[in-house]
Design a protein around this motif. Structure first.
Motif, mmCIF file in Angstrom:
data_model
loop_
_atom_site.group_PDB
_atom_site.id
_atom_site.type_symbol
_atom_site.label_atom_id
_atom_site.label_comp_id
_atom_site.label_asym_id
_atom_site.label_seq_id
_atom_site.Cartn_x
_atom_site.Cartn_y
_atom_site.Cartn_z
ATOM 1 N N HIS A 97 -61.074 18.667 -23.594
ATOM 2 C CA HIS A 97 -60.231 18.692 -22.499
ATOM 3 C C HIS A 97 -60.928 19.057 -21.112
ATOM 4 N N ALA A 98 -61.740 20.315 -21.579
ATOM 5 C CA ALA A 98 -62.496 21.075 -20.416
ATOM 6 C C ALA A 98 -63.446 20.026 -19.709
ATOM 7 N N ALA A 99 -64.085 19.358 -20.624
ATOM 8 C CA ALA A 99 -65.189 18.432 -20.034
ATOM 9 C C ALA A 99 -64.644 17.141 -19.337
ATOM 10 N N ARG A 100 -63.749 16.878 -19.576
ATOM 11 C CA ARG A 100 -63.064 15.375 -19.243
ATOM 12 C C ARG A 100 -62.144 15.884 -17.779
ATOM 13 N N THR A 101 -61.393 17.050 -17.907
ATOM 14 C CA THR A 101 -60.843 17.316 -16.781
ATOM 15 C C THR A 101 -61.056 18.361 -15.784
ATOM 16 N N GLN B 123 -59.973 23.901 -25.545
ATOM 17 C CA GLN B 123 -60.829 23.009 -25.083
ATOM 18 C C GLN B 123 -61.198 21.657 -25.981
ATOM 19 N N TRP B 124 -60.596 22.024 -27.074
ATOM 20 C CA TRP B 124 -60.914 20.753 -28.172
ATOM 21 C C TRP B 124 -59.711 20.287 -28.778
ATOM 22 N N SER B 125 -59.383 18.943 -28.574
ATOM 23 C CA SER B 125 -58.542 18.398 -29.834
ATOM 24 C C SER B 125 -59.444 17.801 -30.749
ATOM 25 N N GLY C 135 -60.967 26.281 -29.517
ATOM 26 C CA GLY C 135 -61.902 26.894 -28.268
ATOM 27 C C GLY C 135 -63.250 27.511 -28.566
ATOM 28 N N ARG C 136 -64.350 26.694 -28.617
ATOM 29 C CA ARG C 136 -65.340 27.297 -29.425
ATOM 30 C C ARG C 136 -66.560 27.010 -28.451
ATOM 31 N N ASP C 137 -66.437 26.327 -27.395
ATOM 32 C CA ASP C 137 -67.586 26.125 -26.518
ATOM 33 C C ASP C 137 -68.396 27.572 -26.176
ATOM 34 N N GLY C 138 -69.749 27.144 -26.641
ATOM 35 C CA GLY C 138 -70.592 28.370 -26.050
ATOM 36 C C GLY C 138 -70.680 29.439 -27.214
ATOM 37 N N THR C 139 -69.957 29.335 -28.226
ATOM 38 C CA THR C 139 -70.128 30.255 -29.346
ATOM 39 C C THR C 139 -69.837 29.744 -30.838
#
Length: 287
Positions: free
Chosen positions: A107-111, A254-256, A145-149
């Motif tokens: 979601h974060a990357a797309r929106t 962040q992720w589905s 929610g795991r971006d960057g970790t």
């Protein structure tokens, strides 16, 4: 309309839980959902989804593929499965292996911004032979929610940043015959390195299409007010409102995470297969 149950209801008190789409009454035996009122809004033709994926053709990967795109060529295909109109996505964990498919909708990357709450609606069927071949717990779609970790999955605990909440099934030896649907949750109050299995309280059969709904609200950073819910065929089967997913802002939903995984340490004795259909996603709340 309420977004939580009253703190000290008296027998006979009735209220509408707008977030769950239910009318509830408090009795001498505790709080009950009134019959017929637990159907969520997912069946309504008026629902407006932010993302829809009917799994009609191979273009379904355009909805996902934002990372973790394992097994999409080898272990997934589109086919017409009995009991649903059109085509469906079939996913398999091969016997003797753990991984079926891993892929995400970011979601974060797309929106440009991740929501703090999210809702999924989809149909799911367990192929005949599934229960004969599972030997351990497993994972199905959910949120992360795991971006960057590295926190929040794979034996890396949720220490304040990364987290995840995937649906799955519990170890078949723990609940008796059937498929024991659960949540597999990496939240901050889990003891040990791995996530917590939280059983929904319902055993499912193979060869039956069920409509599933999932809802998460991360709540206040650092507080035990995160919400996780699950419905099967319009009935609320699971609700938890005391989860602490993260310690500070960031790493929202962040992720589905579209996932099929067996284990645990054990592998299935033969192929295990599921089918998915008609995914709908709402960013930022319920439909």
């Amino acid at each position: 309309m309420k977004d939580s149950d009253p703190d000290s209801p008296a027998p006979g008190d009735v209220w509408f839980r707008g977030d769950a789409g239910e009318v509830r009454v408090h009795t001498t035996d505790g709080t009950q959902t009134l019959g017929g009122s637990s159907t969520s809004t997912a069946d309504s033709t008026q629902v407006s989804f932010d993302v829809t994926e009917p799994f009609e053709d191979d273009n379904w990967t355009a909805t996902f593929g934002d990372g973790w795109d394992y097994g999409l060529a080898a272990n997934a295909d589109i086919r017409d499965v009995a009991g649903r109109d059109g085509n469906q996505l079939q996913a398999t964990v091969p016997g003797g292996e753990n991984r079926g498919i891993y892929t995400i909708h970011n979601h974060a990357a797309r929106t440009g911004q991740a929501p703090t709450s999210c809702y999924h609606s989809f149909a799911l069927r367990f192929e005949p032979g599934f229960t004969d071949n599972i030997t351990d717990d497993g994972k199905l779609p959910g949120f992360a929610g795991r971006d960057g970790t590295d926190e929040g999955a794979g034996g890396s605990p949720a220490n304040g940043t990364g987290w995840s909440a995937r649906m799955g099934w519990d170890d078949p030896s723990d609940h008796g015959p059937g498929i024991a649907v659960d949540w597999y949750i990496y939240h901050m109050d889990v003891s040990g390195s791995y996530g917590e299995h939280d059983y929904w309280g319902r055993l499912l059969e193979e060869d039956v299409w069920h409509d599933f709904e999932q809802y998460i609200d991360l709540g206040t950073p650092g507080e035990n007010d995160g919400v996780l819910r699950g419905w099967i065929d319009g009935k609320l089967e699971y609700e938890r409102t005391d989860l602490r997913f993260r310690d500070s802002g960031g790493n929202d939903v962040q992720w589905s995470w579209w996932d099929l995984y067996h284990g645990g340490g054990n592998t299935p004795s033969g192929n295990i297969t599921v089918q998915f259909d008609d995914l709908g996603i709402v960013r930022g709340g319920m439909p």
